[in-house]
Design an enzyme around this catalytic site. Structure first.
Site, PDB file in Angstrom:
ATOM      1  CD  GLU A  60       5.812   5.675  -9.733  1.00 19.03           C
ATOM      2  OE1 GLU A  60       6.646   6.393 -10.301  1.00 19.03           O
ATOM      3  OE2 GLU A  60       6.083   4.971  -8.751  1.00 19.03           O
ATOM      4  CB  SER A  61      -0.957   7.002 -10.330  1.00 26.73           C
ATOM      5  OG  SER A  61      -1.836   6.633  -9.339  1.00 26.73           O
ATOM      6  CE1 TYR A  62       5.357   7.410  -6.078  1.00 21.51           C
ATOM      7  CE2 TYR A  62       4.950   9.010  -7.812  1.00 21.51           C
ATOM      8  CZ  TYR A  62       5.770   8.098  -7.200  1.00 21.51           C
ATOM      9  OH  TYR A  62       7.020   7.875  -7.721  1.00 21.51           O
ATOM     10  CG  HIS A  98       9.819   8.128 -11.178  1.00 23.04           C
ATOM     11  ND1 HIS A  98      10.037   9.489 -11.119  1.00 23.04           N
ATOM     12  CD2 HIS A  98       9.835   7.693  -9.906  1.00 23.04           C
ATOM     13  CE1 HIS A  98      10.191   9.851  -9.849  1.00 23.04           C
ATOM     14  NE2 HIS A  98      10.074   8.779  -9.090  1.00 23.04           N
ATOM     15  CE  LYS A 157       6.825   1.574  -7.736  1.00 24.32           C
ATOM     16  NZ  LYS A 157       7.435   2.333  -8.839  1.00 24.32           N
ATOM     17  CG  MET A 158       5.540  -4.190  -2.274  1.00 26.97           C
ATOM     18  SD  MET A 158       4.880  -5.516  -1.233  1.00 26.97           S
ATOM     19  CE  MET A 158       5.932  -5.345   0.212  1.00 26.97           C
ATOM     20  CE  LYS A 159       9.123   3.220  -3.213  1.00 28.49           C
ATOM     21  NZ  LYS A 159       9.679   3.449  -4.569  1.00 28.49           N
ATOM     22  CG  ASN A 216      13.256   5.005  -1.348  1.00 30.30           C
ATOM     23  OD1 ASN A 216      14.369   4.993  -0.831  1.00 30.30           O
ATOM     24  ND2 ASN A 216      12.926   5.835  -2.320  1.00 30.30           N
ATOM     25  CG  ASN A 222       8.080  11.511  -6.302  1.00 35.30           C
ATOM     26  OD1 ASN A 222       8.845  10.574  -6.100  1.00 35.30           O
ATOM     27  ND2 ASN A 222       7.032  11.407  -7.113  1.00 35.30           N
ATOM     28  CD  GLU A 279      12.622   5.659  -9.724  1.00 29.29           C
ATOM     29  OE1 GLU A 279      11.734   4.808  -9.850  1.00 29.29           O
ATOM     30  OE2 GLU A 279      12.768   6.336  -8.699  1.00 29.29           O
ATOM     31  CG  ASP A 284      11.027   0.871  -6.668  1.00 27.25           C
ATOM     32  OD1 ASP A 284      12.217   0.622  -6.904  1.00 27.25           O
ATOM     33  OD2 ASP A 284      10.523   2.009  -6.786  1.00 27.25           O
ATOM     34  CB  ALA A 285      15.274  -2.972  -4.895  1.00 23.35           C
ATOM     35  CG  ASN A 286      13.380   3.046  -4.278  1.00 21.11           C
ATOM     36  OD1 ASN A 286      12.452   2.391  -3.776  1.00 21.11           O
ATOM     37  ND2 ASN A 286      13.175   4.140  -4.975  1.00 21.11           N
ATOM     38  CG  ASP A 310       9.786  11.585 -14.174  1.00 19.61           C
ATOM     39  OD1 ASP A 310       9.278  12.425 -14.938  1.00 19.61           O
ATOM     40  OD2 ASP A 310       9.601  11.579 -12.939  1.00 19.61           O
ATOM     41  CD  GLU A 347      10.264   0.824  -9.950  1.00 22.27           C
ATOM     42  OE1 GLU A 347       9.109   0.378 -10.043  1.00 22.27           O
ATOM     43  OE2 GLU A 347      10.520   2.003  -9.671  1.00 22.27           O
ATOM     44  CE1 TYR A 387       8.240   5.801  -1.167  1.00 22.64           C
ATOM     45  CE2 TYR A 387       5.910   5.464  -1.607  1.00 22.64           C
ATOM     46  CZ  TYR A 387       7.149   5.952  -1.991  1.00 22.64           C
ATOM     47  OH  TYR A 387       7.284   6.579  -3.198  1.00 22.64           O
TER      48      TYR A 387
END
Ligand SMILES: [Mg+2]
Length: 387
Positions: free
Chosen positions: A339-341, A320, A180-182, A19, A53, A263, A211-213, A290, A237, A154
């Site tokens: 959320e889900s991955y 998260h 969602k994307m980074k 990310n 994670n 998160e 999401d900019a983390n 989370d 985000e 990602y």
């Protein structure tokens, strides 16, 4: 009734992704088993937990401090008043004995991991799904149907927008309505092209969150806000540093759409500061605390109290992490979803076998505990630890 052993193993959950801040090539997670002396249906009750994670395994802290505090406590002091189950709140107090307030560091991850396993054991001892136990505890109706969104997008090495589009198409085809994307790991122009490529791909079939983390300083955050507000996004985000509440508060002036964060806030005190000073808007913004990273469900219940006192509904929370613990909290306590991955962090993330996403929602099966026994790849590594 007592806890007879606690086991921890640090597992690799490495993934060739990055990310805006970190890559996941050396990511680990702690898997724990809390072994009780209780039998249910002819089997020993063992509660399982793991951390989300993004933070690493916590074997050192678990083995050196938290495990021994539980095992050394008077077993009588860890059960509820009725004497018919373990008491997660009393176990939490035992774990946190001789810990100073503040400076939450990563002990909140260690405690959150153990707390997950303890709630799993408690619901198994009660013989019901955790989400039903939580709803009963709160005196509310459980809703087994939970909103989930697909997190991914990602920056894979060498990937172009064709692969990104294909990935997002895959989520939509699997029933997700929000993907969602980074962002923030490339130039703003490149991120804009990536966003437009995804929006073109998903059309009106799904909405996009970005999401900019926590990567942006104020100037960059505003530049992105001005670019992003041209699109109708599901949310923007974790824009700046998680603890920079002033930056978050300043964003409301530049970004009228929904924003999300939380998160990387690991306590109810940090959550309270976000609500006090971060300018978050309860009518449209989202909170992503989370429990598996932030002292567990015992602490998350305090966070939900903080929300209530601040005029926020639990339905504004979409945690998260993508684990079944938060699915149970969502179904039992009325969170807005989880959320889900779909393709990452296996076997820990995801849903019990056979659970499908339908129009952006899953339906919780009625499995005792958190439901790990319904996910064959996950329960097999859990059984290895407990054996
Ligand atoms: Mg995030």
């Amino acid at each position: 009734m007592r806890i007879v052993d606690i086991r921890e193993n640090t597992k690799s959950i490495s993934s060739p992704i990055r990310n805006a801040y970190i890559d996941f090539s050396r990511m680990t997670a702690s898997l724990v088993a809390v072994v009780t002396d209780v039998d249910r249906d002819g089997r020993r009750v063992v509660g399982y937990g793991f951390n989300s994670n993004g933070r690493y395994g916590q074997g050192g802290l678990i083995r050196e401090r938290f495990r021994s505090r539980i095992l050394e406590a008077d077993p009588e002091s860890l059960v509820n008043d009725a004497g018919d189950n373990l008491d997660p709140h009393r176990i939490w107090d035992a774990m946190m004995k001789n810990e100073k307030p503040g400076g939450h560091g990563e002990r909140s991850v260690a405690v959150g991991t153990l707390d997950m396993a303890i709630w799993d054991a408690v619901a198994k001892i009660a013989g019901k799904p955790l989400f039903r136990l939580l709803a009963e505890m709160k005196g509310v109706e459980a809703d087994p149907r939970v909103f989930v969104y697909a997190a991914g997008g990602y920056y894979y090495p060498g990937r172009d927008n064709t692969a990104l589009r294909r990935e997002m198409r895959g989520y939509v085809d699997r029933g997700y309505t929000v993907v969602k994307m980074k962002i923030g790991g490339a130039s703003i122009d490149e991120d804009r092209r990536r966003i437009e490529a995804v929006l073109e791909e998903i059309g009106s079939e799904a909405q996009l969150a970005v999401d900019a983390n926590g990567r942006f300083d104020l100037e960059t955050a505003i530049a992105y806000a001005k670019m992003l507000r041209n699109y109708s996004l599901f949310w923007y985000e974790e824009i700046g540093d998680p603890l920079d509440y002033q930056l978050q508060a300043a964003m409301a002036e530049f970004y009228p759409g929904p924003m999300a964060t939380g998160e990387n806030l690991f306590s109810h005190q940090d959550a309270r500061n976000l609500l006090r000073y971060g300018g978050m808007r309860p009518d449209r913004d989202w909170l992503q605390f989370d429990c598996a990273l932030s002292y567990g469900l015992v602490e998350y219940l305090r966070t939900l109290d903080v929300l209530e006192q601040s005029g926020w509904s639990p339905s504004r929370c979409i945690p998260h992490g993508g684990h079944q613990m938060s699915l149970n909290i969502a179904a039992g306590l009325g969170l807005g979803g989880n959320e889900s991955y779909p393709d990452l962090f296996q076997p820990y993330g995801g849903f019990p076998d056979g659970v499908k996403v339908d129009n952006g929602h899953i339906t919780m099966p009625d499995l005792p505990g958190i439901g790990f026994e319904g996910k064959s790849d996950l329960i097999s590594v859990m059984h290895d630890l407990a054996a």
